[in-house]
Design a protein around this motif. Structure first.
Motif, PDB file in Angstrom:
ATOM      1  N   ARG A  30       0.925  -1.302  -0.166  1.00 18.93           N
ATOM      2  CA  ARG A  30       0.015  -0.062   0.239  1.00 18.93           C
ATOM      3  C   ARG A  30       0.885   1.156   0.018  1.00 18.93           C
ATOM      4  NH1 ARG A  30      -5.153   1.638   2.581  1.00 18.93           N
ATOM      5  NH2 ARG A  30      -5.298  -0.716   2.887  1.00 18.93           N
ATOM      6  N   LEU A  31       0.494   2.266  -1.053  1.00 20.37           N
ATOM      7  CA  LEU A  31       1.271   3.418  -0.981  1.00 20.37           C
ATOM      8  C   LEU A  31       0.100   4.436  -0.231  1.00 20.37           C
ATOM      9  CD1 LEU A  31       3.240   5.652  -1.834  1.00 20.37           C
ATOM     10  CD2 LEU A  31       1.908   5.664  -4.211  1.00 20.37           C
ATOM     11  N   TRP A  32       0.628   4.878   0.720  1.00 20.30           N
ATOM     12  CA  TRP A  32       0.006   5.963   1.498  1.00 20.30           C
ATOM     13  C   TRP A  32       0.050   7.220   0.522  1.00 20.30           C
ATOM     14  CZ3 TRP A  32      -3.652   4.468   5.120  1.00 20.30           C
ATOM     15  CH2 TRP A  32      -3.102   2.976   5.780  1.00 20.30           C
ATOM     16  N   ALA A  33      -1.069   7.836  -0.038  1.00 23.21           N
ATOM     17  CA  ALA A  33      -0.818   8.583  -0.714  1.00 23.21           C
ATOM     18  C   ALA A  33      -0.467   9.943  -0.117  1.00 23.21           C
ATOM     19  CB  ALA A  33      -2.185   9.050  -1.559  1.00 23.21           C
ATOM     20  N   GLU A  34      -0.812  10.481   0.926  1.00 23.66           N
ATOM     21  CA  GLU A  34      -0.708  11.457   1.828  1.00 23.66           C
ATOM     22  C   GLU A  34       0.908  11.500   2.072  1.00 23.66           C
ATOM     23  OE1 GLU A  34      -2.249  13.896   5.578  1.00 23.66           O
ATOM     24  OE2 GLU A  34      -3.268  12.463   4.855  1.00 23.66           O
ATOM     25  N   THR A  35       1.676  10.538   2.523  1.00 22.94           N
ATOM     26  CA  THR A  35       2.886  10.611   3.008  1.00 22.94           C
ATOM     27  C   THR A  35       3.879  10.089   2.013  1.00 22.94           C
ATOM     28  OG1 THR A  35       2.754   8.293   3.873  1.00 22.94           O
ATOM     29  CG2 THR A  35       1.997  10.575   5.231  1.00 22.94           C
ATOM     30  N   GLY A  36       3.717   9.110   1.054  1.00 23.50           N
ATOM     31  CA  GLY A  36       4.250   8.601   0.151  1.00 23.50           C
ATOM     32  C   GLY A  36       4.950   7.387   0.868  1.00 23.50           C
ATOM     33  N   GLU A  37       4.665   6.913   2.047  1.00 16.47           N
ATOM     34  CA  GLU A  37       5.195   5.584   2.535  1.00 16.47           C
ATOM     35  C   GLU A  37       4.489   4.428   1.904  1.00 16.47           C
ATOM     36  OE1 GLU A  37       5.257   3.495   7.116  1.00 16.47           O
ATOM     37  OE2 GLU A  37       3.988   5.309   6.740  1.00 16.47           O
ATOM     38  N   VAL A  38       5.342   3.457   1.801  1.00 16.57           N
ATOM     39  CA  VAL A  38       4.960   2.058   1.182  1.00 16.57           C
ATOM     40  C   VAL A  38       4.900   1.005   2.279  1.00 16.57           C
ATOM     41  CG1 VAL A  38       5.408   0.471  -0.512  1.00 16.57           C
ATOM     42  CG2 VAL A  38       5.679   2.830  -1.100  1.00 16.57           C
ATOM     43  N   VAL A  39       3.967   0.339   2.463  1.00 16.34           N
ATOM     44  CA  VAL A  39       4.111  -0.782   3.277  1.00 16.34           C
ATOM     45  C   VAL A  39       3.502  -2.023   2.788  1.00 16.34           C
ATOM     46  CG1 VAL A  39       2.823  -1.331   5.644  1.00 16.34           C
ATOM     47  CG2 VAL A  39       3.292   1.152   5.147  1.00 16.34           C
ATOM     48  N   SER A  40       4.306  -3.199   3.071  1.00 20.51           N
ATOM     49  CA  SER A  40       3.825  -4.488   2.563  1.00 20.51           C
ATOM     50  C   SER A  40       2.635  -4.880   3.284  1.00 20.51           C
ATOM     51  CB  SER A  40       4.912  -5.314   2.727  1.00 20.51           C
ATOM     52  OG  SER A  40       4.562  -6.784   2.324  1.00 20.51           O
ATOM     53  N   LEU A  41       1.811  -5.512   2.441  1.00 19.57           N
ATOM     54  CA  LEU A  41       0.571  -6.038   3.011  1.00 19.57           C
ATOM     55  C   LEU A  41       0.726  -7.634   3.318  1.00 19.57           C
ATOM     56  CD1 LEU A  41      -2.318  -4.315   1.326  1.00 19.57           C
ATOM     57  CD2 LEU A  41      -1.281  -3.735   3.545  1.00 19.57           C
TER      58      LEU A  41
END
Length: 128
Positions: free
Chosen positions: A99-110
């Motif tokens: 998931r790319l958090w649009a607001e922060t640009g952080e990418v987190v694996s699901l």
């Protein structure tokens, strides 16, 4: 795969260049339904089509609005297959959904593949 609560179904597959670059599990779903909008706009799975452009995976993967041009954490190898109602993006990176958090640009694996992601979304779209 049985997709539920579909309010929009993509047009026929007409982007063969992108089609050939997609992983098998994603292509399998697109053969059934070339992308869709589900859960009253809660989830958008992009399709291999040239129009409408808002539904085309190519536009956000390799085109003018490629996420890799907008977010430093996204590479040209990441496949931006979908988004949620808030604009957060879902990408496939080496077969794993992130998931790319649009607001922060952080990418987190699901920590799941495309099929498991869709199954979880079908089972619990709000919680997942």
């Amino acid at each position: 795969m049985d997709l539920v609560d579909v309010s929009y179904q993509g047009p026929a597959i007409d982007d063969s260049q992108i089609w050939l670059r997609l992983p098998d599990d994603y292509r399998s779903v697109l053969e059934q339904i070339n992308g869709c909008i589900q859960f009253k706009g809660g989830l958008h799975i992009r399709g291999a089509c040239t129009a409408p452009i808002w539904h085309s995976i190519a536009v956000v993967w390799t085109g003018e609005y490629a996420l890799s041009k907008l977010y430093p954490a996204i590479t040209t190898d990441d496949i931006p297959f979908g988004q949620d109602a808030l604009g957060d993006q879902f990408i496939l990176r080496a077969g794993v959904v992130h998931r790319l958090w649009a607001e922060t640009g952080e990418v987190v694996s699901l920590r799941c593949d495309f099929t498991a992601f869709l199954e979880a979304a079908q089972h619990d779209p709000i919680g997942y």
